[in-house]
Design a protein around this motif. Structure first.
Motif, PDB file in Angstrom:
ATOM      1  N   TRP A  27       0.844  -1.201   0.000  1.00  6.05           N
ATOM      2  CA  TRP A  27       0.000   0.000   0.000  1.00  6.05           C
ATOM      3  C   TRP A  27       0.869   1.236   0.000  1.00  6.05           C
ATOM      4  CZ3 TRP A  27      -5.046   0.212  -0.868  1.00  6.05           C
ATOM      5  CH2 TRP A  27      -5.796  -0.944  -0.707  1.00  6.05           C
ATOM      6  N   SER A  28       0.438   2.233  -0.761  1.00  7.12           N
ATOM      7  CA  SER A  28       1.134   3.510  -0.838  1.00  7.12           C
ATOM      8  C   SER A  28       0.105   4.626  -0.725  1.00  7.12           C
ATOM      9  CB  SER A  28       1.873   3.607  -2.177  1.00  7.12           C
ATOM     10  OG  SER A  28       2.450   4.865  -2.346  1.00  7.12           O
ATOM     11  N   PHE A  29       0.492   5.702  -0.069  1.00  8.70           N
ATOM     12  CA  PHE A  29      -0.393   6.865   0.040  1.00  8.70           C
ATOM     13  C   PHE A  29       0.234   8.014  -0.723  1.00  8.70           C
ATOM     14  CE2 PHE A  29      -1.744  10.807   2.217  1.00  8.70           C
ATOM     15  CZ  PHE A  29      -3.114  10.701   2.008  1.00  8.70           C
ATOM     16  N   ASP A  30      -0.486   8.531  -1.678  1.00  5.51           N
ATOM     17  CA  ASP A  30      -0.030   9.664  -2.473  1.00  5.51           C
ATOM     18  C   ASP A  30      -0.459  10.944  -1.763  1.00  5.51           C
ATOM     19  OD1 ASP A  30       0.163  11.792  -4.359  1.00  5.51           O
ATOM     20  OD2 ASP A  30       0.101  10.335  -5.993  1.00  5.51           O
ATOM     21  N   GLU A  35      -4.728   9.863  -2.093  1.00  7.82           N
ATOM     22  CA  GLU A  35      -5.298   8.559  -2.416  1.00  7.82           C
ATOM     23  C   GLU A  35      -4.344   7.437  -2.037  1.00  7.82           C
ATOM     24  OE1 GLU A  35      -7.828   9.938  -6.360  1.00  7.82           O
ATOM     25  OE2 GLU A  35      -6.080   8.652  -6.588  1.00  7.82           O
ATOM     26  N   TYR A  36      -4.932   6.317  -1.646  1.00  9.55           N
ATOM     27  CA  TYR A  36      -4.165   5.095  -1.403  1.00  9.55           C
ATOM     28  C   TYR A  36      -4.112   4.303  -2.692  1.00  9.55           C
ATOM     29  CZ  TYR A  36      -4.541   5.960   3.590  1.00  9.55           C
ATOM     30  OH  TYR A  36      -4.439   6.510   4.833  1.00  9.55           O
ATOM     31  N   ARG A  37      -2.956   3.667  -2.923  1.00 13.44           N
ATOM     32  CA  ARG A  37      -2.791   2.826  -4.099  1.00 13.44           C
ATOM     33  C   ARG A  37      -2.037   1.571  -3.701  1.00 13.44           C
ATOM     34  NH1 ARG A  37       0.406   6.460  -8.117  1.00 13.44           N
ATOM     35  NH2 ARG A  37       1.048   7.460  -6.216  1.00 13.44           N
ATOM     36  N   ARG A  38      -2.262   0.506  -4.449  1.00 15.42           N
ATOM     37  CA  ARG A  38      -1.474  -0.714  -4.280  1.00 15.42           C
ATOM     38  C   ARG A  38      -0.454  -0.743  -5.406  1.00 15.42           C
ATOM     39  NH1 ARG A  38      -4.867  -5.687  -4.061  1.00 15.42           N
ATOM     40  NH2 ARG A  38      -3.060  -6.613  -3.079  1.00 15.42           N
ATOM     41  N   LEU A  39       0.803  -0.939  -5.032  1.00 21.38           N
ATOM     42  CA  LEU A  39       1.897  -0.916  -6.003  1.00 21.38           C
ATOM     43  C   LEU A  39       2.775  -2.142  -5.846  1.00 21.38           C
ATOM     44  CD1 LEU A  39       3.133   2.747  -5.425  1.00 21.38           C
ATOM     45  CD2 LEU A  39       1.707   1.946  -7.302  1.00 21.38           C
ATOM     46  N   SER A  40       3.442  -2.499  -6.913  1.00 23.37           N
ATOM     47  CA  SER A  40       4.479  -3.524  -6.820  1.00 23.37           C
ATOM     48  C   SER A  40       5.753  -2.849  -6.302  1.00 23.37           C
ATOM     49  CB  SER A  40       4.741  -4.139  -8.193  1.00 23.37           C
ATOM     50  OG  SER A  40       5.420  -3.214  -9.020  1.00 23.37           O
ATOM     51  N   PRO A  41       6.664  -3.598  -5.710  1.00 22.59           N
ATOM     52  CA  PRO A  41       7.931  -3.001  -5.276  1.00 22.59           C
ATOM     53  C   PRO A  41       8.707  -2.348  -6.419  1.00 22.59           C
ATOM     54  CG  PRO A  41       7.656  -5.136  -4.263  1.00 22.59           C
ATOM     55  CD  PRO A  41       6.548  -4.988  -5.273  1.00 22.59           C
TER      56      PRO A  41
END
Length: 112
Positions: A27-30, A35-41
């Motif tokens: 999970w990442s927060f911009d 907004e929260y996003r799901r990202l790959s490493p």
């Protein structure tokens, strides 16, 4: 020198993998979009040419990025828990709860 490495991670991907869910995403927060996003490493904690410097001739150099990659590769066993802690004659695997008390010596588990 070869091509300049354009995508430089300021947090190593191997380290980020430790925060991934079962699908391999984190999970990442911009802060800009809130907004929260799901990202790959591979997509997280990356900046364009973050560690690229110019050498004496003015050409872009990967020297810092390459050096950091060597350091990060050496640290992967620690991040993945494949090291053993020796503390007061007891052996703990890194993922054991008891390992939080270990502050003395870490050695690669393949040393045994």
């Amino acid at each position: 020198m070869g091509t300049t490495k354009k995508r430089n991670h300021y947090l190593p991907r191997a380290y980020l993998r430790g925060f991934c869910d079962r699908q391999g995403l984190l999970w990442s927060f911009d802060r800009r979009s809130k907004e929260y996003r799901r990202l790959s490493p591979d997509s997280a904690a990356v900046e364009k040419e973050f560690y690229i410097v110019k050498d004496a001739t003015g050409r872009k150099s990967n020297a810092i990025e390459d050096w950091l990659a060597q350091c990060e590769n050496a640290a992967i066993p620690v991040w993945t828990g494949n090291w053993i802690c020796l503390n007061l004659g007891q052996i703990f695997r890194a993922e054991d709860n008891e390992s939080t008390r270990c502050r003395t010596s870490w050695i690669p588990s393949d040393s045994f």
